[in-house]
Design a protein around this motif. Structure first.
Motif: not given
Lengths: 491, 491
Positions: A415, A417-419, A426-432
């Motif tokens: 995950t 930030r928890g997602v 999903f490519s839309e999920t923002f990743c740090t």
């Protein structure tokens, strides 16, 4: 009357000396049997080079008398001075912050003339444990800790307070629809303990709705019990709604020591002018008198104060309802003293009774639960990695569960930030640059297995061998067969 | 007018179908150039066995149109159904929750007739990452994560919103006096970005005082930007203060997809009666029209709605100011449609302009910082131990830093719920079964040294050899020479 009760007194900074002198004068005139030991805390102590704001002989007084009547203090700006309140509260275990918020209309103008509620705020844990870490270039973390004994202590205190003060309802506020484990524990303990107080009505509200209702209909609340952060916010809301923060008292209750103080600050701008309002501190002293079992004196002082307010006497911070009745600090105290023995006629008089000795009558404040059967079933390893996709990271990690050493884990998910971003992100999920990698213990056939500490050490060793920058771990445990960890969002 | 813009529409549950039909009718009459693709989400989908409440072909529509006008939905009780809103928000990266809270007195009764503010709430991180662990018999933990790009995105969005909507001030609310690193980062990013918007006034308030001020003087606020949890609380407070939660719209803005919906629920008790108020959804559709650059239509619809309200037309949830003007859902929509082209006379008319394409004119929403020079200097190891004193634990740990293997660490302190209990603890400090043990890297002479991952693995191995139950770790790092960890309370 028995012997005088020793109490520790700090006059404090700014308007502190004036309002403390006025308060002690009223207490003396009312016949309070107290023996003050005066200590110095705050600005002078800080500037004298003690970053905690309190000297060791003052600690000794507090630990001896166990009762602290405290004036407001000034914490100098800059220089790394620590909040004296936080230090005293946490070091001495003052677990309950009790704040009555009462309207006194028409003497004090307010949109909510009939509100009369008490907030019982947990005072030691939650995000205020102050455990913060920067973990990657982008991500900072603070730990929110909620404990079972901490919840039991505060919830039981709220119900005991309600019972001994004739309060009818206790409302619990949490955010357990989101934080199902931490706030869920608080709510669960509330439900357990409320059963022991069948004469008291109860309800639970989600903190967002609860705060909104409090802000618009404070009259509907009686006692509210809530974790530290929420309590911090709603106790300020409630005090403000009464129309004057200057009248509000507070008690900080511990198992060993308790502290009583006004919620307002030291107001250095009006210090030394003899105009400050001693009411917040005086009403805090009333709470102290009840605490040290001088309830008759507490009743006398509180009723005289109500009568003085009702008769239109106020200090300069409030608007008088009767012409010419704005008094200085000392004259206001004198107006209260003149009314000792009288009761208010419009306001409802108060009648404090000495509470039964809690230990003789009630259950203990908290119990230490029998340890559960704990079983480690996996581990969350957090990895710092920039410019890497979840799929690429997953590929590396999948190999490292068994190379160079077989560690007996399978990668279940990643995950950010928890997602959940792997598998099936999903490519839309923002990743740090901060990835939580969940490894579950599996045997040779891929079936779940119990793992031990050395398995986790081996897994970490494997990650290190590939140069992965792991930054933290969280064991995944079952307690008596119940999983002690939340699923990922989307898992 | 260009081609019609495809949007994804979900009618939702309860009153959803009625208010969506009314809303789409108004949009059509106003000449909105939209091509709705209808998807099914919510109750039926949940009960059909999909625990996420949304089917995969619906995801495809959202990802294609990138604009979602959503009716309220019902999440069935029990059964582990996940909040659809949280899933969509986090999976699609809808980082900004934008909620205008406006009073419409005298049409809507409120104690605060002139309030007109917008809350811009961070929507993805903070405690809502849902990362929770039970760590010991007594202690539960939730992680609060705050990230630099997350802060940059939300703060910049708040300022861009203020600029393009003619707002004059942005207030930032945090609790950075306690959470100096996490909330401190949010405040710091606010201070960095505000410099790029010199025409907009700014202020920062601590969330407790800020919420209290908001509850009593909402008129003094314009735009408020704040982390997720605080935003959740204050947006409910502000909506409630306006006098009707039923009128409030919201936008959930992402880099890829955005979602628009009323803040009220599906109100199954009045579903199908044709009495529900479509205003919250209609005003959400106005926000959508601005977003898809049909600002002229947005202006027309919003002004017609204001005029209808001003003319005394309301639905049954509100008290009419003019006799006989309580309308059903469809009739209210018709009253709005009749007024298309008109402006309100008492209320201030709105005038939306198409915002400049953000990418062409402003800085990017966030920047990826150059990695800092990171150096590990120690590790916090958390230990589960009941019935053990801090001094006893410290004695064991001190040995284990160099036995059986020399690991190159010294034990610096032990805290319990954040309070230092070794060295020099107080017996009054309440201790749970959860100990945070801070080890700093030291060389043979006891001087600080940089440690590496394998050193930490060796330290953990030593702890395991003595049977200590370590439950989690947190690396202690410096970033460009700055410590990335907080001191213990009392340290």
């Amino acid at each position: 009357m028995p012997n005088k009760t020793p109490i520790t007194v700090a006059y404090g900074d700014g308007i502190g000396p004036e309002i403390m002198a006025a308060t002690l004068r009223v207490l003396e005139a009312a016949g309070a049997q107290i023996a003050p030991e005066v200590i110095e805390v705050g600005e002078k102590v800080y500037l004298g080079g003690n970053t905690s704001g309190i000297a060791s002989e003052s600690w000794a007084s507090l630990r001896r008398t166990k009762v602290f009547l405290k004036g407001p203090i000034t914490t100098p700006q800059g220089g790394g001075y620590k909040s004296l309140n936080v230090t005293i509260r946490k070091t001495l275990g003052l677990f309950a912050n009790v704040r009555p918020c009462v309207s006194y209309a028409p003497a004090v103008a307010t949109l909510h003339p009939t509100m009369n509620l008490v907030i019982v705020r947990e005072n030691e844990e939650d995000l205020y444990a102050g455990i913060e870490h920067r973990q990657t270039d982008e991500v900072f973390q603070c730990l929110k800790l909620i404990t079972r004994p901490g919840c039991e202590k505060i919830v039981r205190h709220a119900f005991e307070y309600a019972r001994s003060n004739g309060r009818k309802k206790v409302t619990c506020m949490t955010k357990d629809n989101i934080m199902k484990m931490t706030d869920g524990l608080f709510h669960k303990v509330f439900d357990e303990i409320k059963a022991e107080y069948p004469e008291i009505a109860t309800e639970h509200q989600i903190i967002d709705i609860g705060t909104a209702r409090l802000a618009t209909q404070p009259e509907r609340y009686d006692v509210i019990v809530t974790p530290n952060l929420y309590g911090d916010i709603i106790s300020d809301v409630a005090a403000e709604l009464t129309g004057s923060v200057g009248l509000a008292p507070s008690a900080n209750i511990g198992e060993h020591v308790s502290m009583f103080e006004a919620i307002h600050g030291s107001a250095p701008d009006i210090a030394g002018q003899g105009t400050a309002n001693p009411s917040g501190l005086l009403l805090s002293a009333v709470m102290m008198l009840v605490h040290i079992r001088q309830s008759d004196v507490a009743t006398t002082v509180h009723n005289a104060w109500l009568r003085a307010i009702e008769d239109g006497f106020v200090t300069g911070d409030l608007k008088p309802t009767v012409d010419g009745r704005v008094l200085g600090t000392e004259a206001f105290a004198a107006a209260v003293i003149e009314r000792l023995g009288q009761e208010p006629r419009q306001f409802r008089p108060v009648h404090y009774a000495d509470a039964p000795q809690p230990r003789a009558t009630a259950k203990p404040l908290y119990t230490r639960a029998k340890p559960a059967a704990k079983r480690i079933v996996g581990v969350d390893v957090f990895v710092h990695a920039a410019d890497m996709s979840a799929d690429f990271l997953a590929g590396r990690l999948a190999t490292l569960t068994h190379q160079p050493k077989p560690a007996g884990f399978g990668l279940q998910m990643i995950t950010n930030r928890g997602v959940k971003v792997w598998p099936g992100g999903f490519s839309e999920t923002f990743c740090t640059d901060h990835w939580r990698c969940r490894f579950m213990g599996v045997d040779g056939d891929g079936k779940p297995r119990t793992v031990n500490h050395i398995d986790i050490v081996h897994l970490l060793e494997n990650l290190v061998s590939d140069g992965l920058d792991f930054i933290k771990t969280e064991h995944l445990c079952e307690f008596d067969g119940e999983p002690g960890f939340a699923l990922g969002q989307g898992q």
